[in-house]
Scaffold this motif. Structure first.
Motif, short mmCIF file in Angstrom:
data_model
loop_
_atom_site.label_atom_id
_atom_site.label_comp_id
_atom_site.label_asym_id
_atom_site.label_seq_id
_atom_site.Cartn_x
_atom_site.Cartn_y
_atom_site.Cartn_z
N GLY A 48 0.81 -1.21 0.00
CA GLY A 48 0.00 0.00 0.00
C GLY A 48 0.84 1.26 0.00
O GLY A 48 0.48 2.25 -0.65
N GLY A 49 1.97 1.22 0.71
CA GLY A 49 2.85 2.39 0.74
C GLY A 49 3.44 2.70 -0.63
O GLY A 49 3.50 3.87 -1.05
N ILE A 50 3.88 1.68 -1.34
CA ILE A 50 4.44 1.88 -2.68
C ILE A 50 3.39 2.44 -3.63
O ILE A 50 3.65 3.38 -4.38
CB ILE A 50 5.01 0.55 -3.22
CG1 ILE A 50 6.26 0.15 -2.44
CG2 ILE A 50 5.32 0.65 -4.70
CD1 ILE A 50 6.77 -1.23 -2.75
N MET A 51 2.19 1.87 -3.58
CA MET A 51 1.12 2.36 -4.45
C MET A 51 0.79 3.82 -4.13
O MET A 51 0.59 4.64 -5.04
CB MET A 51 -0.12 1.48 -4.28
CG MET A 51 0.04 0.06 -4.79
SD MET A 51 -1.40 -0.97 -4.46
CE MET A 51 -2.66 -0.11 -5.40
N THR A 52 0.74 4.15 -2.84
CA THR A 52 0.43 5.52 -2.43
C THR A 52 1.48 6.50 -2.94
O THR A 52 1.16 7.57 -3.48
CB THR A 52 0.33 5.61 -0.90
OG1 THR A 52 -0.70 4.74 -0.44
CG2 THR A 52 0.03 7.03 -0.46
N VAL A 53 2.75 6.14 -2.77
CA VAL A 53 3.84 7.01 -3.21
C VAL A 53 3.80 7.22 -4.72
O VAL A 53 3.90 8.36 -5.22
CB VAL A 53 5.20 6.41 -2.79
CG1 VAL A 53 6.35 7.12 -3.51
CG2 VAL A 53 5.38 6.50 -1.28
N CYS A 54 3.65 6.14 -5.48
CA CYS A 54 3.67 6.25 -6.93
C CYS A 54 2.47 7.05 -7.45
O CYS A 54 2.62 7.90 -8.35
CB CYS A 54 3.69 4.86 -7.56
SG CYS A 54 5.25 3.96 -7.35
N LEU A 55 1.30 6.82 -6.89
CA LEU A 55 0.12 7.56 -7.33
C LEU A 55 0.22 9.04 -6.96
O LEU A 55 -0.17 9.92 -7.74
CB LEU A 55 -1.14 6.94 -6.74
CG LEU A 55 -1.53 5.57 -7.30
CD1 LEU A 55 -2.70 4.98 -6.51
CD2 LEU A 55 -1.91 5.68 -8.78
N ALA A 56 0.74 9.30 -5.76
CA ALA A 56 0.89 10.70 -5.33
C ALA A 56 1.90 11.42 -6.23
O ALA A 56 1.66 12.57 -6.65
CB ALA A 56 1.33 10.75 -3.87
N ALA A 57 3.02 10.76 -6.52
CA ALA A 57 4.05 11.39 -7.36
C ALA A 57 3.52 11.60 -8.78
O ALA A 57 3.76 12.64 -9.40
CB ALA A 57 5.30 10.51 -7.39
N LEU A 58 2.79 10.64 -9.30
CA LEU A 58 2.24 10.76 -10.65
C LEU A 58 1.22 11.90 -10.71
O LEU A 58 1.22 12.70 -11.66
CB LEU A 58 1.58 9.44 -11.05
CG LEU A 58 1.36 9.17 -12.54
CD1 LEU A 58 2.68 9.19 -13.29
CD2 LEU A 58 0.68 7.82 -12.73
N SER A 59 0.38 11.99 -9.68
CA SER A 59 -0.61 13.07 -9.64
C SER A 59 0.05 14.44 -9.58
O SER A 59 -0.37 15.39 -10.25
CB SER A 59 -1.55 12.89 -8.44
OG SER A 59 -2.27 11.68 -8.54
N LEU A 60 1.11 14.54 -8.77
CA LEU A 60 1.83 15.81 -8.68
C LEU A 60 2.46 16.17 -10.02
O LEU A 60 2.46 17.33 -10.43
CB LEU A 60 2.89 15.71 -7.59
CG LEU A 60 3.66 16.99 -7.26
CD1 LEU A 60 2.72 18.09 -6.80
CD2 LEU A 60 4.73 16.72 -6.19
N GLY A 61 2.98 15.16 -10.70
CA GLY A 61 3.54 15.39 -12.03
C GLY A 61 2.49 15.85 -13.02
O GLY A 61 2.73 16.77 -13.83
N TYR A 62 1.30 15.23 -12.98
CA TYR A 62 0.21 15.66 -13.85
C TYR A 62 -0.12 17.14 -13.60
O TYR A 62 -0.31 17.93 -14.53
CB TYR A 62 -1.05 14.84 -13.59
CG TYR A 62 -1.00 13.40 -14.05
CD1 TYR A 62 -0.20 13.00 -15.11
CD2 TYR A 62 -1.79 12.43 -13.42
CE1 TYR A 62 -0.17 11.68 -15.54
CE2 TYR A 62 -1.77 11.10 -13.83
CZ TYR A 62 -0.96 10.73 -14.88
OH TYR A 62 -0.94 9.44 -15.30
N TRP A 63 -0.22 17.50 -12.32
CA TRP A 63 -0.60 18.85 -11.96
C TRP A 63 0.43 19.88 -12.42
O TRP A 63 0.10 20.87 -13.07
CB TRP A 63 -0.79 18.93 -10.44
CG TRP A 63 -1.17 20.28 -9.93
CD1 TRP A 63 -2.17 21.09 -10.40
CD2 TRP A 63 -0.55 20.99 -8.86
NE1 TRP A 63 -2.22 22.26 -9.69
CE2 TRP A 63 -1.24 22.22 -8.73
CE3 TRP A 63 0.50 20.70 -8.00
CZ2 TRP A 63 -0.88 23.16 -7.78
CZ3 TRP A 63 0.85 21.64 -7.04
CH2 TRP A 63 0.17 22.86 -6.93
#
Length: 551
Positions: A48-63
């Motif tokens: 869950g931690g890995i998924m959270t980190v990757c999704l958060a980083a990807l979302s920040l990159g999108y933004w």
């Protein structure tokens, strides 16, 4: 689009970039677990931690990419791809060092993997997040909606391909470092393709330099001393990282960084781990040893128990081991020989019991890890299935990892209560005199029984098993207080919460004395105990660059 048009279709540079970014971002997320798990375990908090980190980083990159998209160019996408490739070289080269350093941080065990996940996988995923809004801005499509939909579709298709290829092709076939190299070179090649055919000087030189950096990082990692011994074999299977380590005369199999089986190279019949002697307790619980003909082990590992049963008793032994490479390794490094009396089945334990018509006199369940327990092998539905596959006087034996009491014993109490629901009599034996997390052996009879410790001691004296179980019987525990323990069921995922109190706590594996032959009455409480703390602190992953054997 006709078939001929589809075959001749050449994606535009933004389309190629977003497709490859989808492949790489999802591939990194899948690969991340294999990098982090040997240090921190593969429990739900790591995943869950890995998924959270990757999704958060990807979302920040999108933004951030969306805010800058009006100035987007193909050249900027080239540098984003090359920047991600550089970071892949960092991941390949420095992941072992970073994991060991972050493991020493004073964090609750459930959050221990987050710092390394953020540092290793946050930046490359963040950079890849820029690609989609850039590609939408540079798309040939008319209208924002059509461009966005096209980009989302290409990125998602790339993510599907990256996830499937990493899971089903790359991880079973290649090492973690080599997979990182594949991703890095793919990013560099995409950057070159975007610039082709002009190939400007700076991006071209940078691409060549980064490709060389990736190769060097893969082939020459940091030199480190492995305190466990000499790594004689190391591979990534479809299920876990598998290592064989020799420390003097003792050869040990590590699965995801945790010790699972051991063999004395000079005295192969010796039980290196004390708990494997407890597998013979069913021979005291059954009515007549001579009636034991068929034995099933669920979980093979180094095949210590199955080999011992085949050699010691006149029985047929079936072994269910879901990972075929574990069985192959046992054959090559742990002296496993399949013959008329030993058969291995590559299948999940529950599926095997559902599909077989065989009746067994003894079933040994040895498929649990400290921080990862296949919940479907713990439930009352599974126990009832096992009971159906047992003879009327058959015995079921489970190797459970937990503490005998306290919060870290929640899983033990729930497992005892669940087994007691399905079987006629239930008995538990500790393997260490400490109250630390340890191997607790729970045996259950199909028939209604009520054996006392003295009953089992008397049977041990009377029966010539060729292995003394005096000390094992002495570790008989009374019925635990299960008033607050749940009965585990298929429709309730409670196992992870029951394992939670054990995270970060010490795990003790008792070892026998070097001179305790397989036929002697050993198991002295004074025998050495190996204390295993939090996996990040004590069971470290072997430095991949020192692995002499790969396949």
């Amino acid at each position: 689009m006709t078939a001929r048009t589809a075959l001749s279709y050449r994606p535009a540079n933004p389309e190629l970039a977003v497709f490859v970014s989808g492949i790489t971002s999802m591939g990194i997320e899948v690969l991340a677990l294999r990098i982090v798990a040997p240090q921190f375990g593969s429990h739900i908090y790591t995943v869950g931690g890995i998924m959270t980190v990757c999704l958060a980083a990807l979302s920040l990159g999108y933004w951030q990419g969306g805010k800058r998209a009006t100035d987007a160019t193909n050249r900027e996408m080239t540098w984003l791809l090359l920047g991600t490739a550089v970071y892949m070289a960092v991941v390949i080269y420095a992941s072992d060092i970073l994991l060991s350093q972050t493991a020493a941080l004073a964090l609750p065990a459930r959050y221990a993997a987050l710092p390394s996940s953020i540092i290793l996988f946050g930046p490359p995923t963040y950079l890849l997040g820029f690609i989609s809004p850039y590609a939408a801005e540079l798309s040939r499509k008319e209208g924002t909606g059509e461009a966005s939909g096209h980009v989302y579709a290409l990125g998602t298709i790339g993510s599907i391909l990256g996830s499937a290829a990493t899971t089903f092709v790359l991880i079973p076939a290649l090492t973690v470092d080599t997979i990182g190299l594949v991703f890095g070179i793919t990013l560099v090649a995409t950057a070159v393709a975007i610039e082709a055919p002009s190939l400007p000087q700076k991006p071209t030189f940078a691409s060549v330099g980064i490709a060389v950096l990736l190769v060097v990082a893969t082939g020459a990692g940091p030199v480190a001393f492995d305190h466990r011994g000499d790594v004689v074999y190391h591979t990534q299977t479809a299920y876990q990282e598998l290592e064989v380590v020799d420390d003097g005369d003792v050869r040990t199999m590590y699965l995801d960084g945790a010790r699972h089986s051991a063999m004395d190279l000079e005295e192969p019949k010796r039980h290196v781990f004390e708990y494997t002697k407890y597998f013979h307790l069913p021979m005291l619980l059954t009515d007549d040893v001579e009636d034991v003909d068929n034995v099933l082990f669920i979980g093979g590992g180094g095949y210590t128990g199955p080999k011992d049963f085949e050699q010691r008793y006149d029985v047929d032994v079936d072994v269910v081991e879901i990972d075929p490479q574990v069985t192959d390794t046992a054959e090559e490094y742990f002296g496993l020989e399949h013959g008329e009396n030993m058969t291995s089945h590559t299948i999940d334990g529950k599926q095997y019991l559902q599909n077989t018509d065989e009746t067994y006199d003894v079933i040994v369940l040895d498929a649990y890890k400290k921080d990862q327990v296949p919940f479907h092998l713990t439930t009352v539905e599974f126990m009832e299935l096992a009971s159906d596959r047992l003879a009327d006087d058959g015995v079921f034996h489970a190797n459970v990892i937990a503490a005998p009491s306290g919060a870290a014993g929640e899983f033990y109490r729930a497992q005892w209560k669940t087994m007691d629901e399905a079987f006629g009599g239930t008995y538990a034996f500790r393997t260490s005199n400490t109250n630390e997390i340890q191997n607790i052996e729970i045996a259950a009879t199909n028939a209604e029984t009520d054996f006392s410790e003295s009953d089992l001691a008397e049977r041990n004296d009377e029966r010539d098993l060729g292995i003394g179980l005096t000390d094992e019987v002495d570790n008989y525990m009374g019925e635990p207080d299960t008033s607050d323990a749940p009965v585990l069921r298929d429709d309730r995922g409670e196992v992870d919460s029951l394992l939670d109190p054990m995270l970060g706590q010490r795990y003790v594996i008792e070892e026998t004395e070097d001179n305790s032959s397989a036929g002697s009455d050993s198991g002295d409480p004074a025998a050495p105990a190996v204390a295993l703390g939090t996996a990040p602190l004590v069971i470290a992953a072997a430095p991949k660059k020192r692995t002499p054997v790969e396949r």
